[in-house]
Write a protein that holds these residues in place. Structure first.
Motif, PDB file in Angstrom:
ATOM      1  N   SER A  26       0.819  -1.213   0.000  1.00  0.00           N
ATOM      2  CA  SER A  26       0.000   0.000   0.000  1.00  0.00           C
ATOM      3  C   SER A  26       0.852   1.263   0.000  1.00  0.00           C
ATOM      4  O   SER A  26       0.517   2.254  -0.658  1.00  0.00           O
ATOM      5  CB  SER A  26      -0.939   0.000   1.207  1.00  0.00           C
ATOM      6  OG  SER A  26      -1.845  -1.077   1.130  1.00  0.00           O
ATOM      7  N   ARG A  27       1.954   1.244   0.754  1.00  0.00           N
ATOM      8  CA  ARG A  27       2.775   2.448   0.862  1.00  0.00           C
ATOM      9  C   ARG A  27       3.437   2.798  -0.455  1.00  0.00           C
ATOM     10  O   ARG A  27       3.762   3.965  -0.704  1.00  0.00           O
ATOM     11  CB  ARG A  27       3.811   2.275   1.978  1.00  0.00           C
ATOM     12  CG  ARG A  27       3.179   2.388   3.359  1.00  0.00           C
ATOM     13  CD  ARG A  27       4.138   2.043   4.472  1.00  0.00           C
ATOM     14  NE  ARG A  27       3.411   1.992   5.749  1.00  0.00           N
ATOM     15  CZ  ARG A  27       3.902   1.456   6.844  1.00  0.00           C
ATOM     16  NH1 ARG A  27       5.115   0.915   6.850  1.00  0.00           N
ATOM     17  NH2 ARG A  27       3.189   1.452   7.958  1.00  0.00           N
ATOM     18  N   VAL A  28       3.666   1.798  -1.304  1.00  0.00           N
ATOM     19  CA  VAL A  28       4.180   2.066  -2.647  1.00  0.00           C
ATOM     20  C   VAL A  28       3.036   2.073  -3.651  1.00  0.00           C
ATOM     21  O   VAL A  28       2.978   2.905  -4.547  1.00  0.00           O
ATOM     22  CB  VAL A  28       5.239   1.007  -3.040  1.00  0.00           C
ATOM     23  CG1 VAL A  28       5.721   1.242  -4.470  1.00  0.00           C
ATOM     24  CG2 VAL A  28       6.419   1.051  -2.078  1.00  0.00           C
ATOM     25  N   GLY A  29       2.089   1.144  -3.480  1.00  0.00           N
ATOM     26  CA  GLY A  29       1.039   0.951  -4.470  1.00  0.00           C
ATOM     27  C   GLY A  29       0.048   2.088  -4.564  1.00  0.00           C
ATOM     28  O   GLY A  29      -0.313   2.517  -5.668  1.00  0.00           O
ATOM     29  N   LEU A  30      -0.420   2.602  -3.422  1.00  0.00           N
ATOM     30  CA  LEU A  30      -1.403   3.687  -3.486  1.00  0.00           C
ATOM     31  C   LEU A  30      -0.828   4.957  -4.117  1.00  0.00           C
ATOM     32  O   LEU A  30      -1.504   5.591  -4.948  1.00  0.00           O
ATOM     33  CB  LEU A  30      -1.967   3.972  -2.096  1.00  0.00           C
ATOM     34  CG  LEU A  30      -2.978   2.942  -1.558  1.00  0.00           C
ATOM     35  CD1 LEU A  30      -3.506   3.372  -0.193  1.00  0.00           C
ATOM     36  CD2 LEU A  30      -4.132   2.736  -2.524  1.00  0.00           C
ATOM     37  N   PRO A  31       0.420   5.381  -3.763  1.00  0.00           N
ATOM     38  CA  PRO A  31       0.983   6.515  -4.509  1.00  0.00           C
ATOM     39  C   PRO A  31       1.127   6.238  -6.001  1.00  0.00           C
ATOM     40  O   PRO A  31       0.934   7.140  -6.826  1.00  0.00           O
ATOM     41  CB  PRO A  31       2.354   6.719  -3.843  1.00  0.00           C
ATOM     42  CG  PRO A  31       2.167   6.222  -2.451  1.00  0.00           C
ATOM     43  CD  PRO A  31       1.262   5.036  -2.590  1.00  0.00           C
ATOM     44  N   LEU A  32       1.458   4.973  -6.371  1.00  0.00           N
ATOM     45  CA  LEU A  32       1.549   4.655  -7.796  1.00  0.00           C
ATOM     46  C   LEU A  32       0.175   4.720  -8.457  1.00  0.00           C
ATOM     47  O   LEU A  32       0.057   5.132  -9.613  1.00  0.00           O
ATOM     48  CB  LEU A  32       2.169   3.264  -7.985  1.00  0.00           C
ATOM     49  CG  LEU A  32       3.685   3.179  -7.830  1.00  0.00           C
ATOM     50  CD1 LEU A  32       4.164   1.742  -7.956  1.00  0.00           C
ATOM     51  CD2 LEU A  32       4.402   4.058  -8.854  1.00  0.00           C
ATOM     52  N   VAL A  33      -0.868   4.307  -7.758  1.00  0.00           N
ATOM     53  CA  VAL A  33      -2.229   4.472  -8.274  1.00  0.00           C
ATOM     54  C   VAL A  33      -2.493   5.950  -8.549  1.00  0.00           C
ATOM     55  O   VAL A  33      -3.021   6.326  -9.614  1.00  0.00           O
ATOM     56  CB  VAL A  33      -3.274   3.911  -7.285  1.00  0.00           C
ATOM     57  CG1 VAL A  33      -4.684   4.286  -7.729  1.00  0.00           C
ATOM     58  CG2 VAL A  33      -3.158   2.397  -7.173  1.00  0.00           C
ATOM     59  N   ALA A  34      -2.126   6.793  -7.597  1.00  0.00           N
ATOM     60  CA  ALA A  34      -2.369   8.229  -7.749  1.00  0.00           C
ATOM     61  C   ALA A  34      -1.553   8.822  -8.891  1.00  0.00           C
ATOM     62  O   ALA A  34      -2.060   9.632  -9.681  1.00  0.00           O
ATOM     63  CB  ALA A  34      -2.043   8.948  -6.442  1.00  0.00           C
ATOM     64  N   GLY A  46       2.576  13.018  -1.824  1.00  0.00           N
ATOM     65  CA  GLY A  46       3.013  13.156  -0.430  1.00  0.00           C
ATOM     66  C   GLY A  46       1.838  13.250   0.522  1.00  0.00           C
ATOM     67  O   GLY A  46       1.870  12.685   1.623  1.00  0.00           O
ATOM     68  N   LEU A  47       0.781  13.947   0.108  1.00  0.00           N
ATOM     69  CA  LEU A  47      -0.408  14.059   0.944  1.00  0.00           C
ATOM     70  C   LEU A  47      -1.079  12.699   1.107  1.00  0.00           C
ATOM     71  O   LEU A  47      -1.550  12.351   2.196  1.00  0.00           O
ATOM     72  CB  LEU A  47      -1.385  15.063   0.327  1.00  0.00           C
ATOM     73  CG  LEU A  47      -2.586  15.469   1.185  1.00  0.00           C
ATOM     74  CD1 LEU A  47      -2.129  16.081   2.496  1.00  0.00           C
ATOM     75  CD2 LEU A  47      -3.482  16.447   0.418  1.00  0.00           C
ATOM     76  N   LEU A  48      -1.099  11.892   0.037  1.00  0.00           N
ATOM     77  CA  LEU A  48      -1.663  10.548   0.131  1.00  0.00           C
ATOM     78  C   LEU A  48      -0.845   9.691   1.094  1.00  0.00           C
ATOM     79  O   LEU A  48      -1.405   8.963   1.930  1.00  0.00           O
ATOM     80  CB  LEU A  48      -1.689   9.897  -1.257  1.00  0.00           C
ATOM     81  CG  LEU A  48      -2.242   8.472  -1.331  1.00  0.00           C
ATOM     82  CD1 LEU A  48      -3.685   8.417  -0.847  1.00  0.00           C
ATOM     83  CD2 LEU A  48      -2.133   7.928  -2.754  1.00  0.00           C
ATOM     84  N   LEU A 364       6.190  16.612   4.729  1.00  0.00           N
ATOM     85  CA  LEU A 364       7.392  17.424   4.531  1.00  0.00           C
ATOM     86  C   LEU A 364       8.109  17.022   3.249  1.00  0.00           C
ATOM     87  O   LEU A 364       8.611  17.879   2.510  1.00  0.00           O
ATOM     88  CB  LEU A 364       8.321  17.259   5.736  1.00  0.00           C
ATOM     89  CG  LEU A 364       9.625  18.058   5.732  1.00  0.00           C
ATOM     90  CD1 LEU A 364       9.337  19.554   5.691  1.00  0.00           C
ATOM     91  CD2 LEU A 364      10.465  17.710   6.964  1.00  0.00           C
ATOM     92  N   GLY A 365       8.160  15.707   2.976  1.00  0.00           N
ATOM     93  CA  GLY A 365       8.807  15.243   1.754  1.00  0.00           C
ATOM     94  C   GLY A 365       8.104  15.775   0.509  1.00  0.00           C
ATOM     95  O   GLY A 365       8.757  16.261  -0.430  1.00  0.00           O
ATOM     96  N   GLY A 366       6.760  15.681   0.481  1.00  0.00           N
ATOM     97  CA  GLY A 366       6.025  16.202  -0.667  1.00  0.00           C
ATOM     98  C   GLY A 366       6.200  17.701  -0.824  1.00  0.00           C
ATOM     99  O   GLY A 366       6.361  18.209  -1.940  1.00  0.00           O
TER     100      GLY A 366
END
Length: 433
Positions: A26-34, A46-48, A364-366
């Motif tokens: 999820s931590r990699v997959g959901l940002p990739l979905v976005a 980053g917000l996701l 902060l990263g985003g």
């Protein structure tokens, strides 16, 4: 008795493994979905990522007191059912053509709450399930599957996204959470209902957890060090996905493989942790592991679309090696220094600080990735993780070579035996209640 023959531990281990695969996907997959399906920017990704861990910051403290009032196994079952159903909505919404970033934020927030409840409950459940002398072995086995999930979760997720499309790949994670809830139902040990005093008060109980952790030099050092490290590593983790997938145009499967290389280092750490702990002691193992992770993280910002991609991957692997050595010993020390009736609040307080740093780091990263540049943000993250070794080094943990209760002044030996008056043993050595 080896824990491989412990029926209930095997089942807890199985459900924790499924949960870890889900979390790392999820931590990699959901940002990739976005990013791939909805064209999200670095700030939106980053917000996701922030929403995926924000529950630890917002409701982490009351969750610990709430879990202390309840049986742990039902909490874990409901948490996994909730996570599975929420993630199952992503492919449904995509099929219906209504998937949006807002929906992903809501799903990520709900999964974050489920993860908070499961993690708080299972670390408080383990000392009830195992004998005191089995805690290092039990935590090592659980941490080894976390490392396997670091390898398999992103790799499998990356290729599933590449083959099936980002939304549909999330369905496999949902199935894992639902399966883990069924597995938990088969655990034989039954907890007694925690005693309910007439003067119980949520704020007072939260204050007790805070006072216990911040009044204890070793626990305070573990909490501050973990928070600093996670602040840095989530700055890095949020930005590096955008760097690889968007700026360097690395294929999703290769992105997953890059994270999997990091997970291989965790497997090495899980293999070495008992030897390191026996050789130098649990306290020194904590700061040595943190130092290895912090120094190795300085290589990650060098990632590029050539051989440096895998040089950074090797550095990320060493981060995982040091982190596993740190985590296993930290968890065992925490469980042995805390009386059972405070386990939930102690774990929730420390996780409030350690995991509460995750959404702050992701945000902060985003923000930094969008404002000052992706590589500059990676250097900020690496620097924060490096200084995290200082609190544990300048604490009693530096010389804690034996049983934590022996080396840590002021520890009440009688109160650190988790759940001993609550347990009875069946003929097979499995706790019953």
């Amino acid at each position: 008795m080896t824990l491989l023959r412990h029926h209930d531990f095997r089942l807890l281990w199985t459900t924790q493994t499924l949960g870890q695969f889900g979390a790392h996907f999820s931590r990699v997959g959901l940002p990739l979905v976005a990013i791939l399906a909805l064209d999200a920017t670095a700030f939106e990704a980053g917000l996701l990522a922030t929403f995926q861990t924000v529950a630890f910051l917002v409701v982490g403290l009351p969750a610990g007191a709430w879990v202390d009032r309840r049986r742990k196994r039902p909490v874990m079952i409901v948490a996994n059912l909730g996570r599975g159903l929420l993630l199952a909505w992503v492919p449904v919404a995509a099929y219906l053509g209504v998937l949006s970033l807002t929906q992903l934020y809501v799903v990520a927030l709900g999964v974050s709450v489920g993860t908070l409840l499961f993690e708080t409950a299972y670390v408080s459940y383990l000392p009830l399930l195992l004998e005191r002398g089995q805690l290092v072995e039990g935590n090592a086995k659980l941490e080894s599957t976390r490392s396997v999930a670091q390898v398999g979760g992103p790799t499998l997720g990356g290729y599933l996204i590449q083959w099936l499309g980002a939304p549909l790949a999330v369905l496999t994670v949902a199935g894992g959470y639902l399966t883990s809830a069924v597995v938990l139902c088969r655990i034989r040990m039954r907890e007694s209902v925690p005693a309910r005093g007439t003067d119980r008060h949520l704020v007072r109980e939260i204050r007790q957890g805070l006072s216990f952790v911040f009044g204890h030099r070793s626990l305070r050092a573990l909490a501050v060090s973990g928070a600093l490290f996670n602040l840095g590593v989530f700055v890095t983790g949020t930005v590096v996905v955008v760097l690889l997938a968007q700026q360097l145009r690395i294929a999703p499967g290769t992105v997953g493989l890059w994270f999997a290389v990091g997970g291989l280092g965790g497997l090495v750490g899980a293999f070495l942790v008992r030897r390191v702990s026996a050789r130098i002691g649990p306290g020194p193992a904590v700061w040595v592991g943190m130092a290895v992770a912090g120094v190795s993280g300085l290589v990650v910002p060098l990632a590029d679309a050539d051989w440096r991609l895998w040089l950074a991957g090797a550095g990320n692997a060493l981060v995982s090696t040091g982190l596993v050595i740190n985590n296993v010993n930290s968890m065992a020390i925490r469980q042995q220094l805390c009386p059972q009736e405070l386990q939930g609040r102690m774990n929730a307080t420390i996780r409030f600080l350690i995991f509460g740093a995750m959404p702050i780091g992701s945000f902060l990263g985003g923000f930094l990735g969008e404002r000052v540049g992706l590589r500059e943000a990676l250097w900020v993250g690496a620097g924060l993780s490096l200084v995290a070794v200082l609190p544990v080094y300048f604490s009693p943990l530096r010389t804690m070579r034996g049983d934590p209760g022996d080396d840590d002044p002021g520890t009440d030996r009688s109160s650190t035996r988790p759940g001993r008056r609550e347990r009875r043993r069946d003929p097979d050595g499995v706790g019953s209640r």
